[in-house]
Design a protein around this motif. Structure first.
Motif, PDB file in Angstrom:
ATOM      1  N   LEU A 107       0.799  -1.146  -0.129  1.00  0.00           N
ATOM      2  CA  LEU A 107       0.147  -0.062  -0.363  1.00  0.00           C
ATOM      3  C   LEU A 107       1.034   1.277  -0.055  1.00  0.00           C
ATOM      4  CD1 LEU A 107      -3.419  -1.216   2.597  1.00  0.00           C
ATOM      5  CD2 LEU A 107      -2.960  -0.799  -0.275  1.00  0.00           C
ATOM      6  N   VAL A 108       1.991   1.200   0.740  1.00  0.00           N
ATOM      7  CA  VAL A 108       2.790   2.670   0.272  1.00  0.00           C
ATOM      8  C   VAL A 108       3.499   2.324  -0.783  1.00  0.00           C
ATOM      9  CG1 VAL A 108       4.726   3.569   1.350  1.00  0.00           C
ATOM     10  CG2 VAL A 108       3.886   2.520   3.279  1.00  0.00           C
ATOM     11  N   LYS A 109       3.705   1.671  -1.262  1.00  0.00           N
ATOM     12  CA  LYS A 109       4.614   1.664  -2.621  1.00  0.00           C
ATOM     13  C   LYS A 109       3.349   2.454  -3.816  1.00  0.00           C
ATOM     14  CE  LYS A 109       6.189  -0.900  -6.228  1.00  0.00           C
ATOM     15  NZ  LYS A 109       6.948  -0.053  -7.134  1.00  0.00           N
ATOM     16  N   LYS A 110       2.002   1.645  -3.405  1.00  0.00           N
ATOM     17  CA  LYS A 110       0.711   2.002  -4.656  1.00  0.00           C
ATOM     18  C   LYS A 110       0.524   3.511  -4.662  1.00  0.00           C
ATOM     19  CE  LYS A 110      -2.296  -0.136  -5.903  1.00  0.00           C
ATOM     20  NZ  LYS A 110      -2.270  -0.702  -7.619  1.00  0.00           N
ATOM     21  N   ILE A 111       0.651   4.060  -3.060  1.00  0.00           N
ATOM     22  CA  ILE A 111       0.616   5.425  -2.802  1.00  0.00           C
ATOM     23  C   ILE A 111       1.426   6.023  -3.138  1.00  0.00           C
ATOM     24  CG2 ILE A 111       0.659   7.188  -0.827  1.00  0.00           C
ATOM     25  CD1 ILE A 111      -0.637   5.524   1.402  1.00  0.00           C
ATOM     26  N   ILE A 112       3.006   6.346  -2.872  1.00  0.00           N
ATOM     27  CA  ILE A 112       4.118   6.587  -3.368  1.00  0.00           C
ATOM     28  C   ILE A 112       4.383   6.647  -5.124  1.00  0.00           C
ATOM     29  CG2 ILE A 112       6.308   6.618  -3.936  1.00  0.00           C
ATOM     30  CD1 ILE A 112       6.304   6.507  -0.587  1.00  0.00           C
ATOM     31  N   ASP A 113       3.482   4.980  -5.904  1.00  0.00           N
ATOM     32  CA  ASP A 113       4.105   5.379  -7.349  1.00  0.00           C
ATOM     33  C   ASP A 113       2.501   5.838  -7.869  1.00  0.00           C
ATOM     34  OD1 ASP A 113       6.931   4.710  -6.417  1.00  0.00           O
ATOM     35  OD2 ASP A 113       6.467   2.307  -6.934  1.00  0.00           O
ATOM     36  N   GLY A 114       1.430   5.697  -6.949  1.00  0.00           N
ATOM     37  CA  GLY A 114       0.221   5.803  -7.960  1.00  0.00           C
ATOM     38  C   GLY A 114      -0.608   4.299  -8.446  1.00  0.00           C
ATOM     39  N   GLY A 115      -1.268   4.250  -9.026  1.00  0.00           N
ATOM     40  CA  GLY A 115      -1.939   3.349  -9.480  1.00  0.00           C
ATOM     41  C   GLY A 115      -3.389   3.051 -10.074  1.00  0.00           C
ATOM     42  N   SER A 116      -3.434   2.212 -10.777  1.00  0.00           N
ATOM     43  CA  SER A 116      -5.129   1.685 -11.147  1.00  0.00           C
ATOM     44  C   SER A 116      -5.552   0.267 -11.108  1.00  0.00           C
ATOM     45  CB  SER A 116      -5.064   2.402 -12.587  1.00  0.00           C
ATOM     46  OG  SER A 116      -4.797   1.970 -13.857  1.00  0.00           O
ATOM     47  N   GLY A 117      -6.768   0.637 -11.615  1.00  0.00           N
ATOM     48  CA  GLY A 117      -7.327  -1.034 -11.726  1.00  0.00           C
ATOM     49  C   GLY A 117      -8.039  -1.657 -10.540  1.00  0.00           C
ATOM     50  N   VAL A 118      -7.393  -1.426  -9.517  1.00  0.00           N
ATOM     51  CA  VAL A 118      -7.990  -1.974  -7.947  1.00  0.00           C
ATOM     52  C   VAL A 118      -9.062  -1.935  -7.743  1.00  0.00           C
ATOM     53  CG1 VAL A 118      -7.195  -2.675  -5.589  1.00  0.00           C
ATOM     54  CG2 VAL A 118      -5.920  -2.243  -7.701  1.00  0.00           C
ATOM     55  N   PRO A 126       0.546   9.412  -8.841  1.00  0.00           N
ATOM     56  CA  PRO A 126       1.362   8.798  -7.597  1.00  0.00           C
ATOM     57  C   PRO A 126       1.746  10.706  -6.566  1.00  0.00           C
ATOM     58  CG  PRO A 126       2.027   9.651 -10.079  1.00  0.00           C
ATOM     59  CD  PRO A 126       0.592   9.776 -10.097  1.00  0.00           C
ATOM     60  N   HIS A 127       2.170   9.956  -5.812  1.00  0.00           N
ATOM     61  CA  HIS A 127       2.402  11.569  -4.605  1.00  0.00           C
ATOM     62  C   HIS A 127       4.089  10.916  -3.918  1.00  0.00           C
ATOM     63  CE1 HIS A 127      -2.132  10.552  -4.194  1.00  0.00           C
ATOM     64  NE2 HIS A 127      -1.731  11.536  -3.671  1.00  0.00           N
ATOM     65  N   ALA A 128       5.282  10.771  -5.707  1.00  0.00           N
ATOM     66  CA  ALA A 128       6.371  10.879  -5.385  1.00  0.00           C
ATOM     67  C   ALA A 128       7.333  11.602  -4.658  1.00  0.00           C
ATOM     68  CB  ALA A 128       6.544  11.106  -7.016  1.00  0.00           C
ATOM     69  N   SER A 129       6.846  13.254  -4.007  1.00  0.00           N
ATOM     70  CA  SER A 129       7.329  13.525  -2.852  1.00  0.00           C
ATOM     71  C   SER A 129       6.876  13.434  -1.483  1.00  0.00           C
ATOM     72  CB  SER A 129       7.000  15.194  -3.776  1.00  0.00           C
ATOM     73  OG  SER A 129       5.430  15.576  -3.166  1.00  0.00           O
ATOM     74  N   LEU A 130       6.602  11.793  -1.190  1.00  0.00           N
ATOM     75  CA  LEU A 130       5.721  11.411   0.365  1.00  0.00           C
ATOM     76  C   LEU A 130       6.894  11.170  -0.053  1.00  0.00           C
ATOM     77  CD1 LEU A 130       3.174  11.462   2.524  1.00  0.00           C
ATOM     78  CD2 LEU A 130       2.376  10.052   1.071  1.00  0.00           C
ATOM     79  N   ALA A 131       7.186  11.662   1.877  1.00  0.00           N
ATOM     80  CA  ALA A 131       8.563   9.944   2.429  1.00  0.00           C
ATOM     81  C   ALA A 131       7.630   9.249   2.469  1.00  0.00           C
ATOM     82  CB  ALA A 131       9.121  10.712   3.373  1.00  0.00           C
ATOM     83  N   HIS A 132       8.618   7.756   2.314  1.00  0.00           N
ATOM     84  CA  HIS A 132       8.299   6.441   2.628  1.00  0.00           C
ATOM     85  C   HIS A 132       7.726   6.687   3.801  1.00  0.00           C
ATOM     86  CE1 HIS A 132       8.598   2.529   3.559  1.00  0.00           C
ATOM     87  NE2 HIS A 132       8.141   2.205   2.513  1.00  0.00           N
ATOM     88  N   ASP A 133       8.570   6.672   5.235  1.00  0.00           N
ATOM     89  CA  ASP A 133       7.684   6.896   6.612  1.00  0.00           C
ATOM     90  C   ASP A 133       6.226   7.490   6.601  1.00  0.00           C
ATOM     91  OD1 ASP A 133       9.916   5.207   7.681  1.00  0.00           O
ATOM     92  OD2 ASP A 133      11.574   7.129   8.066  1.00  0.00           O
ATOM     93  N   ASP A 134       6.227   8.702   6.097  1.00  0.00           N
ATOM     94  CA  ASP A 134       5.167   9.998   6.610  1.00  0.00           C
ATOM     95  C   ASP A 134       3.790   8.497   4.969  1.00  0.00           C
ATOM     96  OD1 ASP A 134       6.237  11.725   7.307  1.00  0.00           O
ATOM     97  OD2 ASP A 134       6.548  13.029   5.964  1.00  0.00           O
ATOM     98  N   ALA A 135       4.069   7.837   4.332  1.00  0.00           N
ATOM     99  CA  ALA A 135       2.800   7.058   3.616  1.00  0.00           C
ATOM    100  C   ALA A 135       2.622   5.855   4.744  1.00  0.00           C
ATOM    101  CB  ALA A 135       4.210   6.408   2.564  1.00  0.00           C
ATOM    102  N   GLU A 136       4.015   5.605   5.438  1.00  0.00           N
ATOM    103  CA  GLU A 136       3.962   4.039   6.114  1.00  0.00           C
ATOM    104  C   GLU A 136       2.897   4.233   7.298  1.00  0.00           C
ATOM    105  OE1 GLU A 136       6.324   1.064   9.065  1.00  0.00           O
ATOM    106  OE2 GLU A 136       7.280   1.976   6.712  1.00  0.00           O
TER     107      GLU A 136
END
Length: 146
Positions: A107-118, A126-136
């Motif tokens: 889910l962290v990867k999905k938030i940062i990279d974006g996606g579709s179809g699910v 995508p939210h590439a500027s979002l820090a991994h720890d914040d997304a987690e």
């Protein structure tokens, strides 16, 4: 008519996410309680955390996990999601029902990279500027919503 609504929604999402290439994107990191970093100065008093622990006026607790709810409130997530109602994307309660703690990295990867179809045809940007720890921290909060 559905195509017009879908295109309008996609444009609105892109605009809300600030997908401008003119500005330099920097990772977002929100420290919800800057007073609790041991050995660092406490912003309001100028005392160190060690001084506070040794009998100063403030007694810091153990460093809390980042507040996912506050991070979500300070982001663009609420433009597409709500806690219990489907908006553009699924509600957080729907996400919590579908996913478990083992899915946090996915889910962290999905938030940062974006996606579709699910969850339908409209993609999550995508939210590439979002820090991994914040997304987690956001994902961990979302999984607590029932």
């Amino acid at each position: 008519m559905k195509k017009v609504v879908a295109v309008f929604s996609l444009i609105t999402i892109c605009y809300a996410c600030g997908s401008s290439t003119a500005e330099e994107k920097k990772p977002i990191s929100i420290n919800v309680n800057p007073q609790i970093n041991a050995g660092h100065k406490i912003a309001e008093t100028g005392a160190t955390a060690a001084t506070a622990e040794a009998g100063g006026t403030q007694t810091p607790a153990a460093a809390p996990a980042k507040d996912g709810k506050a991070l979500i409130a300070g982001s663009d997530c609420l433009a597409c999601h709500q806690e219990t109602n489907k908006l553009v994307g699924p509600s957080y309660a729907e996400v919590a029902k579908k996913y478990k703690e083992a899915d946090i990295p996915k889910l962290v990867k999905k938030i940062i990279d974006g996606g579709s179809g699910v969850w339908g045809e409209i993609p999550m940007p995508p939210h590439a500027s979002l820090a991994h720890d914040d997304a987690e921290a956001m994902v961990k909060y979302i999984l607590t919503i029932k």
